[in-house]
Design an enzyme around this catalytic site. Structure first.
Site, short mmCIF file in Angstrom:
data_model
loop_
_atom_site.label_atom_id
_atom_site.label_comp_id
_atom_site.label_asym_id
_atom_site.label_seq_id
_atom_site.Cartn_x
_atom_site.Cartn_y
_atom_site.Cartn_z
N TYR A 1 0.85 -1.19 0.00
CA TYR A 1 0.00 0.00 0.00
C TYR A 1 0.89 1.24 0.00
CZ TYR A 1 -3.21 3.65 1.45
OH TYR A 1 -3.94 4.80 1.49
N GLU B 1 -2.79 7.63 -4.57
CA GLU B 1 -2.79 6.34 -3.86
C GLU B 1 -2.58 5.18 -4.83
OE1 GLU B 1 -5.77 4.77 -0.52
OE2 GLU B 1 -6.46 4.27 -2.52
#
Ligand code: GDP
Ligand code: MN
Length: 362
Positions: free
Chosen positions: A97, A181
């Site tokens: 992530y 992201e």
């Protein structure tokens, strides 16, 4: 403004971040899968948790058309699917992530990295907070590539990830993003690293120095110079200042009417802005009446009055009521009187008059 994944991935590519091979299809396109054997179909919708909501399908050459049709017929969390990104399926070994956003408490950009990506980051944060690395960026100093490498080292992942962190920060800064992201950032079985997903949010306040015109989302965006929220009633409510506009909505409710919108023309709105506002509310064909409530501070009553006269000339059948008081009130009233448009200086009276004229017309 939120960008769709396929546009965010174009930006990634431009900055040298690897993304899977892909092509974009639109509803109605007749396409086959030729480029690769197995593909992932990704609905281009702007909602989070798309995979869990059924917006990601795996397919191959045999069932390609079937699956494409299936996805186009879906609604993902209420959003219709009109574009699908077809990507070569990756052989995933690991999922990380990575995101960069602004921490409003720290007043700094924050880089968030976790070697446990793919799933909800909120869940990792709750169950394994030690697996999340946060790095606050000092914007007074240059962001150098070693910072990315240090984060990668601290997380115990491939040092190459550091290079991606550096590039993502570059995107974040150069595009005035509020969020970039990658979840998941993927390591494949042949040890290559790809951004398998891409989320970019751009800062609407940076339009003045950014050229976002190439993005589909920007082209579809109405750049209205006021705050407008459509509601389900039939009386348009226009005020200057959010509080006054809300009070105006309460007033018409008291008289048994229902607002068709909340429109705050803001402080200092001139004739042009007021005209745009009136035109905007009239686009909604449900609108039977308009309630305008202006308390002129830096907004001048004469400017508002001129706009009202102009618009009512073209829309003689609309029921209308205005409360006008404050700066240049006398001038404003004179303009309305000359055009035979009644006005009030009290919100209550103006609301009452509108309710009566609407009832009378039924
Ligand atoms: P999101 O649900 O909107 O975040 O959609 P993602 O693009 O992140 O996809 C959701 C999940 O699907 C990922 O976390 C992966 O586990 C899986 N996925 C996406 N692309 C691929 C792929 O190319 N290969 C494999 N094996 N899984 C994928
Ligand atoms: Mn994702």
């Amino acid at each position: 403004m939120k960008l769709h994944e396929y546009e965010a991935k174009k930006i990634f590519k431009k900055y040298g971040i690897d993304v899977p091979k892909s092509f974009l299809i639109k509803k109605g396109d007749d396409v086959e899968l030729k480029e690769f054997d197995e593909a992932v179909l990704k609905a281009q919708v702007l909602v989070g948790g798309r995979g869990k909501a059924g917006g990601i399908l795996f397919t191959n050459k045999e069932n390609f058309k079937e699956k494409v049709e299936e996805l186009f017929n879906k609604e993902i969390k209420g959003e219709k699917v009109d574009k699908i990104l077809v990507e070569e399926k990756l052989r995933i070994k690991k999922e990380y992530y990575l995101s960069i956003t602004i921490d409003r408490n720290e007043k700094k950009p924050v880089i968030i990295f976790s070697p446990e990506g793919g799933v909800d980051i909120e869940e990792i944060a709750e169950k394994h907070p030690e697996k999340i690395i946060k790095y606050y960026v000092d914007i007074k100093k240059p962001f150098l590539p070693y910072i990315g490498r240090e984060i990668a080292k601290k997380a115990g992942v491939e040092i190459k990830v550091g290079d991606i962190i550096y590039k993502v920060y570059k995107i974040f800064k150069e595009l005035d993003a509020t969020l970039v992201e990658i979840n998941p950032l993927v390591v494949t079985e042949d040890n290559k690293i790809y951004a398998a997903d891409a989320v970019i949010h751009l800062d609407d306040d940076s339009y003045f120095r950014q050229d976002f015109s190439e993005f589909e989302e920007y082209k579809n965006k109405e750049n209205l110079p006021f705050a407008y929220v459509e509601l389900d009633g039939d009386v348009a409510v226009i005020g200057n200042g959010a509080g006054l506009t809300l009070a105006s909505m309460d007033t018409i409710y008291d008289f048994g009417l229902k607002p068709a919108c909340f429109l705050d023309i803001g402080g200092g709105a001139d004739e042009e802005t007021t005209k745009l506002a009136l035109k905007k509310v009239l686009e909604n064909k449900k609108v039977k009446g308009i309630f305008i409530n202006v308390l002129g501070g830096i907004t001048r009553c004469d400017e508002v009055a001129k706009a009202i006269v102009e618009i009512l000339k073209d829309n003689p059948n609309i029921k209308f009521s205005v409360r006008l008081t404050g700066t240049n009130e006398e001038l404003g009233r004179k303009i309305l009187e000359e055009a035979n448009i009644p006005y009030s200086t009290s919100m209550y009276e103006a609301g009452k008059r509108l309710a009566e004229s609407l009832r009378f017309s039924l």
